[in-house]
Design a protein around this motif. Structure first.
Motif, PDB file in Angstrom:
ATOM      1  N   TYR A  19       0.846  -1.190   0.000  1.00 58.75           N
ATOM      2  CA  TYR A  19       0.000   0.000   0.000  1.00 58.75           C
ATOM      3  C   TYR A  19       0.886   1.246   0.000  1.00 58.75           C
ATOM      4  CZ  TYR A  19      -3.579  -3.304   1.462  1.00 58.75           C
ATOM      5  OH  TYR A  19      -4.431  -4.385   1.529  1.00 58.75           O
ATOM      6  N   ARG A  20       0.321   2.313  -0.509  1.00 59.65           N
ATOM      7  CA  ARG A  20       1.019   3.594  -0.450  1.00 59.65           C
ATOM      8  C   ARG A  20       1.106   4.020   1.017  1.00 59.65           C
ATOM      9  NH1 ARG A  20       2.212   7.165  -4.226  1.00 59.65           N
ATOM     10  NH2 ARG A  20       0.903   6.055  -5.735  1.00 59.65           N
ATOM     11  N   LEU A  21       2.256   4.533   1.408  1.00 62.75           N
ATOM     12  CA  LEU A  21       2.430   4.945   2.801  1.00 62.75           C
ATOM     13  C   LEU A  21       1.487   6.107   3.125  1.00 62.75           C
ATOM     14  CD1 LEU A  21       6.327   4.814   3.196  1.00 62.75           C
ATOM     15  CD2 LEU A  21       4.631   3.101   3.865  1.00 62.75           C
ATOM     16  N   PRO A  22       0.770   6.007   4.237  1.00 61.23           N
ATOM     17  CA  PRO A  22      -0.192   7.055   4.585  1.00 61.23           C
ATOM     18  C   PRO A  22       0.482   8.267   5.219  1.00 61.23           C
ATOM     19  CG  PRO A  22      -0.185   5.371   6.269  1.00 61.23           C
ATOM     20  CD  PRO A  22       0.749   4.885   5.196  1.00 61.23           C
ATOM     21  N   GLU A  23      -0.141   9.398   5.078  1.00 62.15           N
ATOM     22  CA  GLU A  23       0.288  10.606   5.769  1.00 62.15           C
ATOM     23  C   GLU A  23      -0.428  10.633   7.115  1.00 62.15           C
ATOM     24  OE1 GLU A  23       2.727  13.917   5.968  1.00 62.15           O
ATOM     25  OE2 GLU A  23       2.522  12.532   4.260  1.00 62.15           O
ATOM     26  N   PRO A  24       0.300  10.627   8.246  1.00 62.63           N
ATOM     27  CA  PRO A  24      -0.375  10.565   9.547  1.00 62.63           C
ATOM     28  C   PRO A  24      -1.218  11.799   9.816  1.00 62.63           C
ATOM     29  CG  PRO A  24       1.974  10.967   9.828  1.00 62.63           C
ATOM     30  CD  PRO A  24       1.764  10.652   8.391  1.00 62.63           C
ATOM     31  N   GLY A  25      -2.379  11.575  10.409  1.00 61.95           N
ATOM     32  CA  GLY A  25      -3.246  12.667  10.782  1.00 61.95           C
ATOM     33  C   GLY A  25      -2.788  13.327  12.065  1.00 61.95           C
ATOM     34  N   PRO A  26      -3.494  14.353  12.524  1.00 60.70           N
ATOM     35  CA  PRO A  26      -3.132  15.039  13.761  1.00 60.70           C
ATOM     36  C   PRO A  26      -3.027  14.054  14.930  1.00 60.70           C
ATOM     37  CG  PRO A  26      -4.818  16.271  12.597  1.00 60.70           C
ATOM     38  CD  PRO A  26      -4.684  14.956  11.891  1.00 60.70           C
ATOM     39  N   GLY A  27      -1.935  14.132  15.679  1.00 62.10           N
ATOM     40  CA  GLY A  27      -1.749  13.279  16.846  1.00 62.10           C
ATOM     41  C   GLY A  27      -1.227  11.896  16.547  1.00 62.10           C
ATOM     42  N   ALA A  28      -1.054  11.550  15.270  1.00 63.01           N
ATOM     43  CA  ALA A  28      -0.597  10.216  14.879  1.00 63.01           C
ATOM     44  C   ALA A  28       0.845  10.280  14.388  1.00 63.01           C
ATOM     45  CB  ALA A  28      -1.498   9.645  13.792  1.00 63.01           C
ATOM     46  N   ILE A  29       1.481   9.115  14.277  1.00 64.08           N
ATOM     47  CA  ILE A  29       2.805   9.058  13.661  1.00 64.08           C
ATOM     48  C   ILE A  29       2.908   7.804  12.797  1.00 64.08           C
ATOM     49  CG2 ILE A  29       3.905  10.272  15.580  1.00 64.08           C
ATOM     50  CD1 ILE A  29       5.180   7.660  16.444  1.00 64.08           C
ATOM     51  N   LEU A  30       3.781   7.859  11.814  1.00 59.24           N
ATOM     52  CA  LEU A  30       4.106   6.702  10.990  1.00 59.24           C
ATOM     53  C   LEU A  30       5.516   6.263  11.349  1.00 59.24           C
ATOM     54  CD1 LEU A  30       3.238   4.800   8.641  1.00 59.24           C
ATOM     55  CD2 LEU A  30       4.438   6.371   7.101  1.00 59.24           C
ATOM     56  N   VAL A  31       5.656   4.974  11.657  1.00 62.70           N
ATOM     57  CA  VAL A  31       6.927   4.429  12.111  1.00 62.70           C
ATOM     58  C   VAL A  31       7.466   3.454  11.071  1.00 62.70           C
ATOM     59  CG1 VAL A  31       8.023   2.974  13.875  1.00 62.70           C
ATOM     60  CG2 VAL A  31       6.346   4.706  14.546  1.00 62.70           C
ATOM     61  N   GLY A  64      10.885   0.830  16.299  1.00 61.04           N
ATOM     62  CA  GLY A  64      10.947   1.433  14.975  1.00 61.04           C
ATOM     63  C   GLY A  64      11.487   2.840  15.028  1.00 61.04           C
ATOM     64  N   GLU A  65      11.656   3.416  13.857  1.00 63.06           N
ATOM     65  CA  GLU A  65      12.107   4.801  13.732  1.00 63.06           C
ATOM     66  C   GLU A  65      10.954   5.666  13.250  1.00 63.06           C
ATOM     67  OE1 GLU A  65      15.311   4.810  10.983  1.00 63.06           O
ATOM     68  OE2 GLU A  65      16.704   3.772  12.315  1.00 63.06           O
ATOM     69  N   ILE A  66      10.815   6.833  13.821  1.00 65.58           N
ATOM     70  CA  ILE A  66       9.767   7.742  13.378  1.00 65.58           C
ATOM     71  C   ILE A  66      10.040   8.150  11.934  1.00 65.58           C
ATOM     72  CG2 ILE A  66       8.700  10.000  13.709  1.00 65.58           C
ATOM     73  CD1 ILE A  66       9.319   9.766  16.676  1.00 65.58           C
ATOM     74  N   VAL A  84      11.846  13.090  13.615  1.00 72.88           N
ATOM     75  CA  VAL A  84      11.979  12.039  12.614  1.00 72.88           C
ATOM     76  C   VAL A  84      13.338  11.364  12.776  1.00 72.88           C
ATOM     77  CG1 VAL A  84      12.203  11.582  10.137  1.00 72.88           C
ATOM     78  CG2 VAL A  84      10.405  13.117  10.972  1.00 72.88           C
ATOM     79  N   GLY A  85      13.337  10.037  12.760  1.00 75.58           N
ATOM     80  CA  GLY A  85      14.572   9.273  12.925  1.00 75.58           C
ATOM     81  C   GLY A  85      14.770   8.723  14.320  1.00 75.58           C
ATOM     82  N   ASP A  86      14.050   9.270  15.310  1.00 78.71           N
ATOM     83  CA  ASP A  86      14.167   8.756  16.677  1.00 78.71           C
ATOM     84  C   ASP A  86      13.587   7.344  16.770  1.00 78.71           C
ATOM     85  OD1 ASP A  86      15.390  10.980  17.706  1.00 78.71           O
ATOM     86  OD2 ASP A  86      13.552  11.846  18.558  1.00 78.71           O
ATOM     87  N   TYR A 135       4.440   0.943  10.423  1.00 79.86           N
ATOM     88  CA  TYR A 135       3.407   0.747  11.435  1.00 79.86           C
ATOM     89  C   TYR A 135       2.805   2.110  11.735  1.00 79.86           C
ATOM     90  CZ  TYR A 135       1.497  -1.207  15.868  1.00 79.86           C
ATOM     91  OH  TYR A 135       0.691  -1.643  16.892  1.00 79.86           O
ATOM     92  N   TYR A 136       1.492   2.218  11.632  1.00 75.04           N
ATOM     93  CA  TYR A 136       0.789   3.481  11.849  1.00 75.04           C
ATOM     94  C   TYR A 136       0.297   3.527  13.295  1.00 75.04           C
ATOM     95  CZ  TYR A 136      -2.370   7.421  10.849  1.00 75.04           C
ATOM     96  OH  TYR A 136      -2.997   8.648  10.835  1.00 75.04           O
ATOM     97  N   LEU A 137       0.704   4.562  14.018  1.00 76.21           N
ATOM     98  CA  LEU A 137       0.279   4.729  15.410  1.00 76.21           C
ATOM     99  C   LEU A 137      -0.724   5.871  15.496  1.00 76.21           C
ATOM    100  CD1 LEU A 137       3.719   4.461  17.265  1.00 76.21           C
ATOM    101  CD2 LEU A 137       2.128   2.624  16.641  1.00 76.21           C
TER     102      LEU A 137
END
Length: 362
Positions: A19-31, A64-66, A84-86, A135-137
C-alpha cells in the motif's frame, strides 16, 4: 512510496500486501519498523485460539524509527521531545479514557483497546500491525522514545513481554525477600526472572527445555527445575518446598499459556500465597482445578490482561538501568526476513525456537 504488510487471511495462512504509505493525521505518527518479534499473542492468533481475531495484519511487539510526525506531535507520552529518525516503542493498544474500565482507572482493560489492532489491511491507513515495513500509530496509542543505550534487540521486547510482567509483579506487590516461582522460561518468563530478581526476590524457574532454563539463570533465576527430571506435579511441588524451607513459594507466576499450569501453581504456593496468571489468554481451554486446596491455603489469585501503558516507559528504563546485568540483547535466538514471517510463527509454535525476531527493513 509504498510499504508492505503481512496479512493473515485465516489462522495458519499468510500473504503480503502493498500500500502507499499514509500521511499521519493530527496526533498520529508513521513508524518505519526496525525489528518486530513473534509474541505468544501472535501464536494464539496464528493457531486460531484467539476468541475474536481470526484475520488481519499481524504483529505488535516492535521497535521502529519515526518516519513522519502528524500535526501536533512534538513529544512522546512521557514528554520527551521527538523528531523524525528517533527510535520508539509503542504499546500495542489504545486507551480511550472514556469507557467504563478507563473511568475506573483500569486503562489496561479499556473496552476499545483493540480498535486499531489486527485489522483488515484494505482499511486505511493499512499498516495496522508491526509485521510490515511500517506501522501506523493513531492518537491515544502510547509510544516512548528508546534510551540510547538500549539496543534494538532489547527494545523490541519491551512493549509486551517485559511491560506485562513488570505490571503484574508491581501490582501484585512482590516484596524484597519473597520467593517467586516462574512457570515457563519463554519471553514472559525470562523477563519475569529479571524483574523479580531486581525486586529482591529469590527466583525459581520451571520449564521443560534445557536451553531455556540455562537462559533463565542468566536472567536472574537462583534455581531451576527441569520438568524432564521432575516429571510430575508432585515432584515439582516437593522440589519447591525443599527450596523454600518446606513452606512453598510466596508468589507463583503462570507464564506458559498452558491451562494445567494453574492447578500446579496452587500446589507450589505457601499458605496465604499469591498467584499471578498472565500466560493463559485463550478462553475455552479447560483444565482440572482444585478449588478446595485454593480455599484451604487462603490464596489470592491475580490475573492481568495488558498493562497500564506507561509501564512501557518503565520497562524501557528498566532495560537501560540493568543492561549490564542481564543479556536482553541475547533473548532473541532466531532472526527472519519479513517474507519469512510464517516460518517464524511455525517454528515458534512448535518451540523449536524461544524468541523469533523479524528484521522488517534489511
Amino acid at each position: 512510496m509504498k510499504g508492505k504488510v503481512a496479512v493473515m487471511s485465516e489462522p495458519g495462512k499468510l500473504s503480503f500486501a502493498e500500500y502507499r504509505l499514509p500521511e499521519p493525521g493530527p496526533g498520529a505518527i508513521l513508524v518505519k519498523v526496525v525489528r518486530t518479534n513473534v509474541c505468544g499473542s501472535e501464536l494464539h492468533i496464528w493457531l486460531g485460539h484467539h476468541p475474536t481475531k481470526k484475520s488481519g495484519v499481524l504483529g505488535h511487539e516492535m521497535v521502529g524509527e519515526i518516519a513522519v510526525l502528524g500535526e501536533g506531535v512534538t513529544t512522546d507520552y512521557a514528554g520527551n521531545p521527538v523528531k523524525v529518525g528517533d527510535r520508539v516503542a509503542a504499546a500495542y493498544f489504545i486507551t480511550c479514557r472514556k469507557c467504563a474500565p478507563c473511568q475506573q482507572g483500569q486503562m489496561n482493560l479499556c473496552e476499545n483497546a483493540y480498535t486499531h489492532w489486527v485489522k483488515d489491511p484494505e482499511e486505511a491507513p493499512h499498516f495496522h500491525g508491526s509485521f510490515g515495513t511500517h506501522y501506523y500509530l493513531p492518537p491515544d496509542q502510547y509510544f516512548y522514545k528508546v534510551p540510547e543505550n538500549v539496543p534494538d534487540s532489547a527494545a523490541a521486547s519491551a512493549n509486551c513481554a517485559l511491560s506485562q510482567v513488570y505490571f503484574g509483579i508491581d501490582k501484585t506487590g512482590v516484596r524484597f525477600g519473597d520467593t517467586v516461582v516462574v512457570q515457563g522460561a519463554g519471553g514472559l518468563g525470562l523477563n519475569a526472572c529479571a524483574v523479580a530478581k531486581e525486586y529482591g526476590a529469590t527466583v525459581i524457574c520451571i520449564d521443560g527445555i534445557t536451553s531455556r532454563l540455562e537462559k533463565a539463570k542468566q536472567f536472574g533465576a537462583d534455581h531451576v527445575i527441569h520438568m524432564g527430571e521432575y516429571d510430575t506435579m508432585e515432584k515439582r511441588a516437593k522440589a519447591v518446598k525443599e527450596l523454600t524451607g518446606s513452606k512453598g513459594a510466596d508468589v507463583c507466576m503462570e507464564l506458559t499459556g498452558v491451562p494445567a499450569a494453574l492447578n500446579e501453581g496452587v500446589n507450589l504456593l505457601r499458605y496465604g500465597g499469591k498467584y499471578i496468571s498472565i500466560g493463559n489468554i485463550s478462553p475455552g481451554q479447560m483444565a482440572s482445578f482444585d478449588p478446595g486446596l485454593m480455599t484451604r491455603k487462603s490464596l489470592t489469585i491475580y490475573s492481568y490482561m495488558r498493562y497500564e501503558p506507561w509501564y512501557l516507559n518503565k520497562a524501557l528504563h528498566f532495560i537501560s538501568n540493568t543492561i549490564s546485568k542481564y543479556p536482553f540483547d541475547e533473548m532473541l535466538d532466531a532472526e527472519f526476513d519479513l517474507e519469512e514471517v510464517d516460518i517464524a510463527l511455525d517454528k515458534s509454535s512448535t518451540r523449536e525456537i524461544t524468541r523469533a525476531s523479524i528484521i522488517a527493513n534489511r
